[in-house]
Design a protein around this motif. Sequence first.
Motif, mmCIF file in Angstrom:
data_model
loop_
_atom_site.group_PDB
_atom_site.id
_atom_site.type_symbol
_atom_site.label_atom_id
_atom_site.label_comp_id
_atom_site.label_asym_id
_atom_site.label_seq_id
_atom_site.Cartn_x
_atom_site.Cartn_y
_atom_site.Cartn_z
ATOM 1 N N ALA A 137 27.931 51.874 23.155
ATOM 2 C CA ALA A 137 27.709 53.287 23.479
ATOM 3 C C ALA A 137 26.775 53.443 24.676
ATOM 4 N N LEU A 138 25.805 52.549 24.809
ATOM 5 C CA LEU A 138 24.903 52.600 25.968
ATOM 6 C C LEU A 138 25.654 52.358 27.267
ATOM 7 N N LEU A 139 26.784 51.662 27.181
ATOM 8 C CA LEU A 139 27.614 51.407 28.361
ATOM 9 C C LEU A 139 28.699 52.454 28.530
ATOM 10 N N GLY A 140 28.678 53.472 27.661
ATOM 11 C CA GLY A 140 29.684 54.531 27.738
ATOM 12 C C GLY A 140 31.003 54.177 27.088
ATOM 13 N N ILE A 141 30.994 53.172 26.230
ATOM 14 C CA ILE A 141 32.213 52.725 25.551
ATOM 15 C C ILE A 141 32.126 53.095 24.077
ATOM 16 N N GLN A 142 33.161 53.729 23.575
ATOM 17 C CA GLN A 142 33.199 54.063 22.159
ATOM 18 C C GLN A 142 33.727 52.866 21.376
ATOM 19 N N GLY A 143 32.868 52.277 20.563
ATOM 20 C CA GLY A 143 33.254 51.094 19.802
ATOM 21 C C GLY A 143 34.236 51.414 18.694
ATOM 22 N N PRO A 144 35.098 50.477 18.353
ATOM 23 C CA PRO A 144 36.085 50.712 17.289
ATOM 24 C C PRO A 144 35.460 50.582 15.909
ATOM 25 N N ALA A 145 36.221 50.991 14.910
ATOM 26 C CA ALA A 145 35.816 50.771 13.518
ATOM 27 C C ALA A 145 36.254 49.351 13.150
ATOM 28 N N TRP A 146 35.449 48.387 13.535
ATOM 29 C CA TRP A 146 35.839 46.986 13.507
ATOM 30 C C TRP A 146 36.496 46.558 12.199
ATOM 31 N N LEU A 147 35.806 46.774 11.110
ATOM 32 C CA LEU A 147 36.260 46.244 9.825
ATOM 33 C C LEU A 147 37.150 47.215 9.065
ATOM 34 N N LEU A 148 37.361 48.408 9.611
ATOM 35 C CA LEU A 148 38.172 49.417 8.944
ATOM 36 C C LEU A 148 39.486 49.687 9.652
ATOM 37 N N ASP A 149 39.655 49.116 10.824
ATOM 38 C CA ASP A 149 40.852 49.324 11.631
ATOM 39 C C ASP A 149 41.725 48.072 11.560
ATOM 40 N N PRO A 150 42.980 48.178 11.109
ATOM 41 C CA PRO A 150 43.855 46.995 11.024
ATOM 42 C C PRO A 150 44.033 46.279 12.356
ATOM 43 N N ASN A 151 43.899 47.010 13.474
ATOM 44 C CA ASN A 151 44.085 46.404 14.788
ATOM 45 C C ASN A 151 42.846 45.652 15.272
ATOM 46 N N TRP A 152 41.692 45.920 14.656
ATOM 47 C CA TRP A 152 40.448 45.324 15.133
ATOM 48 C C TRP A 152 39.798 44.380 14.131
#
Length: 295
Positions: A137-152
């Motif tokens: 977020a400090l870099l302006g990037i919205q992080g994914p829901a790592w462990l809750l998203d099947p793609n991540w």
Amino acid sequence: MKQKDGKWFYIFISPWLIGFVGLTLGPILFSIYMSFTNWDLFQSPSFIGLDNYKTLLTDDPLFWKSVGNTFFYALISIPLGMAISLCIAYYLNKKIKGITFFRILFYLPSVVPVVASSLLFVHLLAPSKGLINKALALLGIQGPAWLLDPNWVKPALILMSLWGVGGGVVLLLAGMKGIPQELYEAAAIDGAQSTQSFFHITFPMLTPVIFFNLVTGIIGALQTFAQVFIVTSGGPDNASQMVVPYLFQNAFQFYKMGYASAIAWVLFIMIMVLTLLIFRSSALWVHYEEGKTNE
């Protein structure tokens, strides 16, 4: 005297022999038998022949999904981890002040218990309060829901696997220390640059260590259990389900011990075939010091 020595020999090895037969060989043979039975732990096992294997290989899509997830994880995490460990070992081999501190620093995560490191990553990969997403977020990037998203979720597990590269780093560093300095001196006299020395001296001389790391990495990756069991439980939607957690689930949640034993032996065959292929291919890319063997 020989008979007396023979008796003492068997006396001294008897604790190991009893442990091996009772705790290793016995369970192995029992699991082979169990894979041909239907057993729920509460009733006597009933022999059903190859039915467990037929169901597993032809009528269990979740098993094949777990196999696919496991091989995807191994295919990405092993080369990535080996490349990173090689880079770290290369720089830790430099003769600079305080390098011992950094060697210890990179090795420590590999001795942290897997349960502790898994719980740590649960917090690091939290969607809103995790440190990784906060850093993004400090870099302006919205992080994914790592462990809750099947793609991540699989990339998250691969990221977790890089936490323990320190063990491979130590072996590679030891291998680098064993490379004769005369080879580098001769290369420098011939005008070789550091990059050329690395690819023509360091890397070929490290191939036995890389070979060992590759074999143990494959065996370990295909048997991944604790990270999945603790962090994701195979979810979401079985996107992170792997073979060993699926085996555990069948054995101790569904009480299908025979079916779980069949999964174990199919996994064993997969690991054995891959290991044999790597050993057969090693003659093409693994280089050993011939000078020592010829003396």
